[in-house]
Design a protein around this motif. Structure first.
Motif, PDB file in Angstrom:
ATOM      1  N   ASP A 345       0.850  -1.265   0.001  1.00  0.00           N
ATOM      2  CA  ASP A 345      -0.028   0.004  -0.254  1.00  0.00           C
ATOM      3  C   ASP A 345       0.896   1.385  -0.167  1.00  0.00           C
ATOM      4  O   ASP A 345       2.118   1.205   0.405  1.00  0.00           O
ATOM      5  CB  ASP A 345      -0.957   0.051   1.194  1.00  0.00           C
ATOM      6  N   THR A 346       0.269   2.447  -0.499  1.00  0.00           N
ATOM      7  CA  THR A 346       1.009   3.669  -0.456  1.00  0.00           C
ATOM      8  C   THR A 346       0.325   4.547   0.181  1.00  0.00           C
ATOM      9  O   THR A 346      -0.383   5.690  -0.760  1.00  0.00           O
ATOM     10  CB  THR A 346       1.331   4.151  -2.001  1.00  0.00           C
ATOM     11  N   PRO A 347       0.171   4.700   1.339  1.00  0.00           N
ATOM     12  CA  PRO A 347      -0.944   5.734   2.161  1.00  0.00           C
ATOM     13  C   PRO A 347      -0.220   7.258   2.158  1.00  0.00           C
ATOM     14  O   PRO A 347       0.961   7.225   1.907  1.00  0.00           O
ATOM     15  CB  PRO A 347      -0.762   5.077   3.588  1.00  0.00           C
ATOM     16  N   ILE A 348      -1.028   8.018   2.237  1.00  0.00           N
ATOM     17  CA  ILE A 348      -0.663   9.422   2.128  1.00  0.00           C
ATOM     18  C   ILE A 348      -0.999  10.080   3.686  1.00  0.00           C
ATOM     19  O   ILE A 348      -2.192  10.018   4.016  1.00  0.00           O
ATOM     20  CB  ILE A 348      -1.469  10.433   0.855  1.00  0.00           C
ATOM     21  N   ILE A 349      -0.124  10.913   4.022  1.00  0.00           N
ATOM     22  CA  ILE A 349      -0.283  11.543   5.422  1.00  0.00           C
ATOM     23  C   ILE A 349      -1.260  12.778   4.888  1.00  0.00           C
ATOM     24  O   ILE A 349      -0.838  14.019   4.394  1.00  0.00           O
ATOM     25  CB  ILE A 349       0.975  12.090   5.985  1.00  0.00           C
ATOM     26  N   GLU A 350      -2.173  12.684   5.766  1.00  0.00           N
ATOM     27  CA  GLU A 350      -3.296  13.970   5.526  1.00  0.00           C
ATOM     28  C   GLU A 350      -3.279  14.908   6.814  1.00  0.00           C
ATOM     29  O   GLU A 350      -3.050  16.053   6.597  1.00  0.00           O
ATOM     30  CB  GLU A 350      -4.549  13.468   4.995  1.00  0.00           C
ATOM     31  N   GLU A 425       7.226  10.298   1.455  1.00  0.00           N
ATOM     32  CA  GLU A 425       5.945  10.942   2.097  1.00  0.00           C
ATOM     33  C   GLU A 425       6.249  11.380   3.582  1.00  0.00           C
ATOM     34  O   GLU A 425       5.795  12.521   3.966  1.00  0.00           O
ATOM     35  CB  GLU A 425       5.012   9.653   2.174  1.00  0.00           C
ATOM     36  N   ILE A 426       7.012  10.468   4.408  1.00  0.00           N
ATOM     37  CA  ILE A 426       7.208  11.058   5.726  1.00  0.00           C
ATOM     38  C   ILE A 426       8.230  12.213   5.620  1.00  0.00           C
ATOM     39  O   ILE A 426       7.694  13.290   6.328  1.00  0.00           O
ATOM     40  CB  ILE A 426       7.960  10.021   6.601  1.00  0.00           C
ATOM     41  N   ARG A 427       9.221  12.271   4.822  1.00  0.00           N
ATOM     42  CA  ARG A 427      10.050  13.497   4.918  1.00  0.00           C
ATOM     43  C   ARG A 427       9.303  14.812   4.144  1.00  0.00           C
ATOM     44  O   ARG A 427       9.597  15.843   4.722  1.00  0.00           O
ATOM     45  CB  ARG A 427      11.349  13.259   4.284  1.00  0.00           C
ATOM     46  N   LYS A 428       8.373  14.504   3.374  1.00  0.00           N
ATOM     47  CA  LYS A 428       7.716  15.619   2.711  1.00  0.00           C
ATOM     48  C   LYS A 428       6.607  16.182   3.763  1.00  0.00           C
ATOM     49  O   LYS A 428       6.206  17.496   3.602  1.00  0.00           O
ATOM     50  CB  LYS A 428       6.888  15.249   1.441  1.00  0.00           C
ATOM     51  N   LYS A 429       6.162  15.529   4.497  1.00  0.00           N
ATOM     52  CA  LYS A 429       4.914  15.849   5.327  1.00  0.00           C
ATOM     53  C   LYS A 429       5.536  16.154   6.722  1.00  0.00           C
ATOM     54  O   LYS A 429       4.736  16.587   7.870  1.00  0.00           O
ATOM     55  CB  LYS A 429       4.017  14.738   5.419  1.00  0.00           C
ATOM     56  N   MET A 430       6.673  16.118   7.058  1.00  0.00           N
ATOM     57  CA  MET A 430       7.458  16.363   8.492  1.00  0.00           C
ATOM     58  C   MET A 430       8.432  17.455   8.140  1.00  0.00           C
ATOM     59  O   MET A 430       9.353  17.352   7.614  1.00  0.00           O
ATOM     60  CB  MET A 430       7.988  15.066   9.092  1.00  0.00           C
ATOM     61  N   GLY A 431       8.220  18.596   9.154  1.00  0.00           N
ATOM     62  CA  GLY A 431       9.119  19.659   9.148  1.00  0.00           C
ATOM     63  C   GLY A 431      10.003  19.433  10.497  1.00  0.00           C
ATOM     64  O   GLY A 431       9.280  19.425  11.778  1.00  0.00           O
ATOM     65  N   LEU A 432      11.307  19.579  10.299  1.00  0.00           N
ATOM     66  CA  LEU A 432      11.989  19.110  11.745  1.00  0.00           C
ATOM     67  C   LEU A 432      12.841  20.495  11.711  1.00  0.00           C
ATOM     68  O   LEU A 432      13.538  20.963  10.748  1.00  0.00           O
ATOM     69  CB  LEU A 432      13.053  17.948  11.492  1.00  0.00           C
ATOM     70  N   VAL A 433      12.831  21.281  12.956  1.00  0.00           N
ATOM     71  CA  VAL A 433      13.679  22.371  13.364  1.00  0.00           C
ATOM     72  C   VAL A 433      14.722  21.767  14.571  1.00  0.00           C
ATOM     73  O   VAL A 433      14.053  21.544  15.485  1.00  0.00           O
ATOM     74  CB  VAL A 433      13.089  23.631  13.709  1.00  0.00           C
ATOM     75  N   LEU A 434      15.981  21.781  14.277  1.00  0.00           N
ATOM     76  CA  LEU A 434      17.000  21.519  15.403  1.00  0.00           C
ATOM     77  C   LEU A 434      17.364  22.563  16.000  1.00  0.00           C
ATOM     78  O   LEU A 434      17.356  23.784  15.839  1.00  0.00           O
ATOM     79  CB  LEU A 434      17.973  20.740  14.736  1.00  0.00           C
ATOM     80  N   GLN A 435      18.036  22.319  17.295  1.00  0.00           N
ATOM     81  CA  GLN A 435      18.466  23.349  18.111  1.00  0.00           C
ATOM     82  C   GLN A 435      19.691  23.938  17.552  1.00  0.00           C
ATOM     83  O   GLN A 435      19.859  25.112  17.454  1.00  0.00           O
ATOM     84  CB  GLN A 435      18.807  22.773  19.331  1.00  0.00           C
ATOM     85  N   ASP A 436      20.433  23.270  17.059  1.00  0.00           N
ATOM     86  CA  ASP A 436      21.749  23.633  16.192  1.00  0.00           C
ATOM     87  C   ASP A 436      21.429  23.481  14.562  1.00  0.00           C
ATOM     88  O   ASP A 436      21.875  22.350  14.044  1.00  0.00           O
ATOM     89  CB  ASP A 436      22.877  22.971  16.622  1.00  0.00           C
ATOM     90  N   PRO A 437      20.752  24.412  13.819  1.00  0.00           N
ATOM     91  CA  PRO A 437      20.409  24.391  12.492  1.00  0.00           C
ATOM     92  C   PRO A 437      21.640  24.127  11.666  1.00  0.00           C
ATOM     93  O   PRO A 437      22.612  24.579  11.786  1.00  0.00           O
ATOM     94  CB  PRO A 437      19.549  25.548  12.023  1.00  0.00           C
ATOM     95  N   PHE A 438      21.520  23.377  10.385  1.00  0.00           N
ATOM     96  CA  PHE A 438      22.482  23.003   9.700  1.00  0.00           C
ATOM     97  C   PHE A 438      22.133  23.741   8.195  1.00  0.00           C
ATOM     98  O   PHE A 438      21.232  23.681   7.564  1.00  0.00           O
ATOM     99  CB  PHE A 438      22.638  21.673   9.348  1.00  0.00           C
ATOM    100  N   LEU A 439      22.933  24.656   7.997  1.00  0.00           N
ATOM    101  CA  LEU A 439      23.074  25.706   6.642  1.00  0.00           C
ATOM    102  C   LEU A 439      24.125  25.020   5.740  1.00  0.00           C
ATOM    103  O   LEU A 439      25.252  24.670   6.267  1.00  0.00           O
ATOM    104  CB  LEU A 439      23.066  26.975   7.099  1.00  0.00           C
TER     105      LEU A 439
END
Length: 605
Positions: A345-350, A425-439
């Protein structure tokens, strides 16, 4: 297979025959160009081989009997010059083709290694030093390139030339040519002895070089800490120790080369020359010796040993390349991949609703860092994770992002097991902000649209305005096209964090994960960020790790973790009234001397 065995395989050398065959497989995609190069190689070799025969004809058929007819001598001269010129042109073209193929092959190997590293799980990077990886991707592949460019083409050319030399020798004198065949086993034995001895030294050299890269990488990244604590001398001593061990391994290989390569081959060539001259001398007592044949045979004998010398001198490069290829292939064969989708299956995060059901997890397979974690977060809710260092907060986020395998229990998103979702799908629907951001090195705009390169300039500006990053960006020279140094070193901690917020907002995630996202932002900026966070959290599921409890007082639910377990849960007011661990942590951060004095170290344990 245990984790220890998996890691040890990365450092064990592979069978060199297997490694060499695997390297040759990369030539399959270049069959046509290789075939053309081989044809040119044979033509060039034939041109070089025919030269001494023309000189032999001139000496025996014209010079010795003093026959100086202009036409045949002119034709011989033209033929000799023509062969030489054609050999030069053909040799240049075929060498160019071989090296072109070699560079294309090494380019493909580097892409394969880099792609493999990107697909390995975070568990691998936790245990394998960064400098070692850099060494395998750069130094080891560069050494392999030398194999294709300097060794393989040279070996092919010289082997073809040696075959041509023996053909010419048999044409001139069958008995003497058969005698010269006995030189080959001696040379092969010499090469085999050198390979066996030198392989140990080159493996040690490669490993020490990898350790040097690791030490350099670690020292540069931690330079601030090193200088603050004045540890320059200690780090220099450690570097000198590894560098000294690397030098000793090099010296050992040089000693072996000095004994078993050119000096040994030169000695064998002198013995062979003595025997050939002795043969012609003894033969002259019974029958006349053709001077042209003698010249051609000695010329071929000299030409025979020159390619052998070249091949022997390149044995060190060949040996180093096999050792390096072994290290690269070990990395390519490593199977510690990031967790992937299970099922058809290919579920989508809604909605982005998250649920943990009795989740336990261990990084090393022995000690559980999470124990029976259960909670749920609905769309629009904010769940805060608090606790002392090592309590398991970051581990929960790591599992939600599906960075690690081996999870016991169930993690659900929108009621569907997390294993059922594609990583994309997981990476596209989750936003991660770290304490030490990597630019990344590039422009401000490049970093904001890092997740979506197709974003328009207007979308980038809107994302920056949303998190109040627009004012400082426009104040920079170049604005959104301002250059950023490595890891954003040219920006302040707060500015880097603001760009990290803008980058996440540009992704427009369904689930927002904040790992102490406001830790490096000043109080004034934090007030603006908190307003932005309120807008960001609306309609999204938010999981927030917090050390400063003042930043999560409005969370719908606060989970207090201690030694991998949830020991308290509730809203801020509920937990304050409960008077447990959260209450004590809050009092400590508020700095009330009377309250702090009443909290003993034993109570906080």
């Amino acid at each position: 297979m245990s984790e220890k065995n998996k890691q040890s395989l990365l450092f064990e050398p592979m069978d060199q025959k297997v490694v060499f065959k695997r390297l040759l497989r990369y030539t399959k995609t270049h069959k046509r160009l290789l075939t053309f190069a081989f044809v040119l190689l044979m033509l060039g070799t034939a041109a070089q081989i025919l030269g001494p025969i023309i000189v032999k004809i001139f000496i025996d058929d014209y010079l010795t009997p003093r026959i100086f007819d202009f036409q045949p001598l002119f034709l011989l001269g033209v033929a000799y010059l023509g062969l030489h010129l054609s050999s030069v042109v053909i040799t240049y073209v075929q060498l160019f083709l071989f090296q072109k193929i070699a560079l294309q092959i090494i380019q493909q190997i580097r892409i394969d290694v880099f792609a493999k590293v990107q697909n390995l799980g975070l568990a691998f990077f936790d245990k394998f030093p960064t400098g070692g990886l850099v060494s395998r991707i750069t130094n080891d592949t560069e050494t392999i390139k030398d194999l294709y460019v300097s060794v393989v083409s040279n070996y092919v050319q010289n082997i073809m030339f040696l075959i041509g030399v023996f053909v010419a020798m048999f044409y001139l004198n069958v008995q003497l040519a058969i005698f010269c065949l006995f030189i080959l086993p001696v040379l092969l034995i010499l090469m085999q002895v050198y390979r066996r001895i030198s392989s140990k030294f080159y493996a040690e050299m490669s490993e020490k070089l990898s350790q040097l890269n690791t030490k350099i990488n670690e020292s540069i990244q931690g330079m601030t800490v090193i200088q603050i604590f004045r540890q320059e001398k200690r780090l220099r001593r450690e570097f000198e120790t590894i560098n000294d061990e690397h030098q000793k391994a090099w010296l050992k290989s040089i000693k072996v080369e000095g004994l078993l390569l050119r000096p040994a081959v030169d000695f064998i060539s002198i013995i062979a020359l003595i025997l050939v001259l002795s043969y012609f001398g003894i033969t002259s007592f019974n029958s006349p010796v053709e001077i042209g044949v003698l010249y051609a045979f000695i010329n071929y004998l000299d030409r025979f040993f020159e390619p052998v010398n070249q091949m022997m001198m390149r044995l060190s490069i060949f040996q180093q390349a096999l050792v390096s290829a072994s290290r690269v292939f070990r990395l390519l064969d490593h199977s510690e991949f990031a967790p992937t989708k299970i099922g058809q299956d290919t579920p989508i995060i809604e909605k982005g609703e998250v649920e943990f059901r009795n989740v336990s997890f261990s990084y090393d397979g022995k000690y559980d860092v999470l124990k029976n974690i259960s909670f749920s977060a609905n769309k629009g809710e904010t769940i805060a994770l608090v606790g002392h260092t090592g309590s398991g907060k970051s581990s929960i986020v790591n599992l939600l992002m599906r960075f690690y395998p081996g999870v016991r229990g169930d993690i659900l998103i929108d009621g569907v097991p997390i294993e059922s979702y594609e990583n994309e799908e997981i990476r596209k629907k989750m936003g991660l902000v770290l304490q030490d951001p990597f630019l990344f090195v590039g422009t401000i705009e490049d970093n904001i649209k890092f997740y979506h390169h197709s974003l328009s300039k207007e979308d980038v500006i809107d994302a920056a305005k949303f998190v109040h990053a627009n004012p400082f960006i426009e104040s920079l020279p170049g604005g959104y096209q301002a250059k950023i140094g490595e890891r954003g070193s040219t920006l302040s901690s707060g500015q880097r964090q603001l760009l990290s917020f803008a980058r996440t907002i540009a992704l427009n995630p369904s689930i927002l994960i904040l790992d102490e996202a406001t830790a490096n932002i000043d109080t004034e900026t934090e007030a603006e960020i908190q307003k932005a966070l309120e807008k960001m959290r609306k309609g999204r599921t938010t999981i927030a790790i917090a050390h400063r409890l003042s930043t999560i007082q409005d969370a719908d639910q606060i989970l207090v973790l201690h030694q991998g377990e949830i020991v308290e849960r509730g809203t801020h007011q509920e937990l304050i009234q409960y008077g447990g661990l959260y209450h004590k942590m809050y009092l400590l951060q508020q700095g009330d001397p009377k309250e702090i004095e009443s909290i003993t170290t034993k109570e906080l344990a």
